[in-house]
Design an enzyme around this catalytic site. Structure first.
Site, PDB file in Angstrom:
ATOM      1  N   SER A 173      12.038  -3.265  -9.512  1.00 58.17           N
ATOM      2  CA  SER A 173      12.426  -4.013  -8.307  1.00 58.17           C
ATOM      3  C   SER A 173      11.196  -4.588  -7.590  1.00 58.17           C
ATOM      4  O   SER A 173      11.272  -5.662  -6.995  1.00 58.17           O
ATOM      5  CB  SER A 173      13.253  -3.135  -7.359  1.00 58.17           C
ATOM      6  OG  SER A 173      12.459  -2.157  -6.744  1.00 58.17           O
ATOM      7  N   ASN A 174      10.068  -3.902  -7.652  1.00 62.18           N
ATOM      8  CA  ASN A 174       8.845  -4.478  -7.062  1.00 62.18           C
ATOM      9  C   ASN A 174       8.381  -5.696  -7.858  1.00 62.18           C
ATOM     10  O   ASN A 174       7.908  -6.675  -7.277  1.00 62.18           O
ATOM     11  CB  ASN A 174       7.732  -3.431  -6.985  1.00 62.18           C
ATOM     12  CG  ASN A 174       7.862  -2.591  -5.735  1.00 62.18           C
ATOM     13  OD1 ASN A 174       7.668  -3.085  -4.628  1.00 62.18           O
ATOM     14  ND2 ASN A 174       8.235  -1.331  -5.909  1.00 62.18           N
ATOM     15  N   MET A 196       4.522   4.002 -14.744  1.00 66.18           N
ATOM     16  CA  MET A 196       4.456   5.452 -14.576  1.00 66.18           C
ATOM     17  C   MET A 196       3.444   6.133 -15.498  1.00 66.18           C
ATOM     18  O   MET A 196       3.591   7.314 -15.813  1.00 66.18           O
ATOM     19  CB  MET A 196       5.848   6.078 -14.763  1.00 66.18           C
ATOM     20  CG  MET A 196       6.888   5.547 -13.792  1.00 66.18           C
ATOM     21  SD  MET A 196       6.359   5.641 -12.054  1.00 66.18           S
ATOM     22  CE  MET A 196       6.718   7.356 -11.723  1.00 66.18           C
ATOM     23  N   ARG A 197       2.437   5.407 -15.917  1.00 65.45           N
ATOM     24  CA  ARG A 197       1.408   6.045 -16.740  1.00 65.45           C
ATOM     25  C   ARG A 197       0.047   5.810 -16.089  1.00 65.45           C
ATOM     26  O   ARG A 197      -0.185   4.746 -15.495  1.00 65.45           O
ATOM     27  CB  ARG A 197       1.370   5.422 -18.131  1.00 65.45           C
ATOM     28  CG  ARG A 197       2.690   5.481 -18.857  1.00 65.45           C
ATOM     29  CD  ARG A 197       2.452   5.287 -20.330  1.00 65.45           C
ATOM     30  NE  ARG A 197       1.952   6.491 -20.933  1.00 65.45           N
ATOM     31  CZ  ARG A 197       1.069   6.515 -21.941  1.00 65.45           C
ATOM     32  NH1 ARG A 197       0.577   5.409 -22.413  1.00 65.45           N
ATOM     33  NH2 ARG A 197       0.684   7.672 -22.453  1.00 65.45           N
ATOM     34  N   ASN A 207      -1.974  -1.765  -7.101  1.00 67.98           N
ATOM     35  CA  ASN A 207      -0.831  -0.871  -7.306  1.00 67.98           C
ATOM     36  C   ASN A 207      -0.086  -0.714  -5.983  1.00 67.98           C
ATOM     37  O   ASN A 207      -0.677  -0.859  -4.910  1.00 67.98           O
ATOM     38  CB  ASN A 207      -1.337   0.502  -7.764  1.00 67.98           C
ATOM     39  CG  ASN A 207      -0.205   1.494  -7.999  1.00 67.98           C
ATOM     40  OD1 ASN A 207       0.853   1.133  -8.534  1.00 67.98           O
ATOM     41  ND2 ASN A 207      -0.401   2.739  -7.598  1.00 67.98           N
ATOM     42  N   HIS A 244       2.190   2.151  -3.929  1.00 66.12           N
ATOM     43  CA  HIS A 244       2.485   3.575  -3.961  1.00 66.12           C
ATOM     44  C   HIS A 244       3.375   3.918  -2.767  1.00 66.12           C
ATOM     45  O   HIS A 244       3.101   3.471  -1.647  1.00 66.12           O
ATOM     46  CB  HIS A 244       1.175   4.373  -3.897  1.00 66.12           C
ATOM     47  CG  HIS A 244       1.397   5.848  -3.977  1.00 66.12           C
ATOM     48  ND1 HIS A 244       1.688   6.484  -5.165  1.00 66.12           N
ATOM     49  CD2 HIS A 244       1.396   6.800  -3.025  1.00 66.12           C
ATOM     50  CE1 HIS A 244       1.850   7.773  -4.932  1.00 66.12           C
ATOM     51  NE2 HIS A 244       1.685   7.991  -3.635  1.00 66.12           N
ATOM     52  N   ALA A 257      10.548  -1.815   2.416  1.00 69.50           N
ATOM     53  CA  ALA A 257       9.202  -2.120   2.943  1.00 69.50           C
ATOM     54  C   ALA A 257       8.245  -2.489   1.812  1.00 69.50           C
ATOM     55  O   ALA A 257       7.421  -3.400   1.952  1.00 69.50           O
ATOM     56  CB  ALA A 257       8.678  -0.915   3.724  1.00 69.50           C
ATOM     57  N   GLU A 258       8.361  -1.800   0.680  1.00 71.00           N
ATOM     58  CA  GLU A 258       7.491  -2.102  -0.471  1.00 71.00           C
ATOM     59  C   GLU A 258       7.650  -3.560  -0.888  1.00 71.00           C
ATOM     60  O   GLU A 258       6.674  -4.267  -1.152  1.00 71.00           O
ATOM     61  CB  GLU A 258       7.859  -1.215  -1.663  1.00 71.00           C
ATOM     62  CG  GLU A 258       7.500   0.242  -1.495  1.00 71.00           C
ATOM     63  CD  GLU A 258       7.813   1.052  -2.750  1.00 71.00           C
ATOM     64  OE1 GLU A 258       7.592   0.563  -3.870  1.00 71.00           O
ATOM     65  OE2 GLU A 258       8.309   2.194  -2.600  1.00 71.00           O
TER      66      GLU A 258
END
Ligand code: GRF
Length: 316
Positions: A16-17, A92-93, A109, A111, A175-176
């Site tokens: 989604s980001n 996710m790595r 990135n 977070h 918010a992201e």
């Protein structure tokens, strides 16, 4: 507008980001475009979405491939697509140090916490367990350490009574989606800002022997201590709309030759005598910093007294 900066996005799942970045990039004045989406899972739902939107995608399962080798593959894909930046969006790595080294200051990135609070996983649980009044999200530059690196932006998200990790995560995600594209847009354009350009010029000029800085004619200028100027940084001086350095060549002939060879880059600066001063523009897209360093050094060489020059040669 000028060419958009191509960005590669790395995802592992929903994406989604990535979608938020992609739709932000559809705005006419967005300075970046999504050139490629890569997933470490060929079935990542985000890949299908990107594909449907006409974005190039590649997916490959990382299992069974050593991390460094897998990251090497990612690196190759990003370079083949011409990416200038990498945006991690739920990837996710942990990236291998070798990969991070190859993209210095070029990876960002997002977070889901207010870093430096709660790096790693389960950030919302941690914020709730700590009784925090706010959760939030952070966009940061990626360095070799996990969820570390300079922070580019944060949004605080109020924690409501009765919030669970899921309800909080859902609000933080909103918010992201707002924060990421804004930070990325600022970040990819920062190298064109006068502050950034002056900072780089300053670093290079001040690295030359005995150099010092002062304001001269309203411009930051670099000179040899107790001696003459060898470079000026000019930003919209006399409203000429130009960002450049003004440096000295060996003389009028060399200056004329450079302007003749590359009239987009070099120009004859107003108010400077015909004694070899030349303008080198820093506002023509990607700056060739090696060339700038070389020109500053030559200019220093023209200005420096013979004794200092000999010493610099001697020191190599
Ligand atoms: C987001 O919460 C992001 O901050 C974190 O992982 C999640 C990814 O979600 N790193 P999506 O794949 O972007 O929807």
């Amino acid at each position: 507008m000028a060419d958009r900066v191509p960005v590669g996005v790395l995802i592992s799942g929903r994406g989604s980001n990535m979608a938020a970045l992609l739709y932000a990039s559809r705005a006419q004045d967005c300075p970046f475009e999504i050139a490629l989406v890569i997933a470490n899972d060929p079935d990542a739902p985000g890949l299908a979405l990107a594909r449907a939107e006409g974005i190039a995608t590649v997916g490959r399962n990382h299992r069974g491939t050593p991390r460094a080798e897998f990251d090497q593959w990612i690196d190759g894909e990003l370079r083949a697509a011409g990416c200038a930046y990498v945006a991690l969006a739920g990837y996710m790595r942990v990236l291998s140090p070798g990969f991070v080294d190859k993209w210095p200051d070029r990876i960002v990135n997002i977070h889901p916490s207010l870093l430096p609070l709660y790096p790693g996983l389960h950030t919302h649980e941690a914020a709730l367990a700590a009784g925090d009044s706010h959760g939030g999200c952070t966009v940061h530059v990626v360095t070799a350490a996990l969820d570390d690196g300079p922070i580019l932006g944060q949004t605080r998200v109020a924690i409501l009574p009765g919030d669970t990790a899921d309800t909080l995560a859902a609000r933080v995600l909103i918010a992201e989606h707002q924060l990421y594209s804004r930070c990325l847009a600022d970040y990819v354009t920062r190298e064109a800002t006068p502050e950034f350009l002056l900072g780089r010029v300053r670093e290079l000029a001040m690295a030359l022997p005995d150099s010092a800085e002062k304001m001269s004619h309203g411009m930051p200028a670099f000179h040899i201590s107790g001696g003459k100027m060898f470079a000026y940084f000019t930003f919209d001086h006399h409203h000429d709309g130009t960002t450049a350095i003004i440096i000295k060549t060996s003389g009028a002939d060399e200056a004329a030759m450079l302007i003749d060879r590359d009239p987009e880059l070099y120009y004859r600066p107003a108010y400077f005598g015909a004694s070899g001063w030349i303008g080198l523009r820093l506002d023509r897209g990607q700056v060739d910093w090696e060339q700038v360093a070389d020109r500053l050094q030559r200019s220093w060489g023209v200005i420096a007294p013979a004794k200092l020059r000999a010493l610099a040669d001697f020191l190599g």
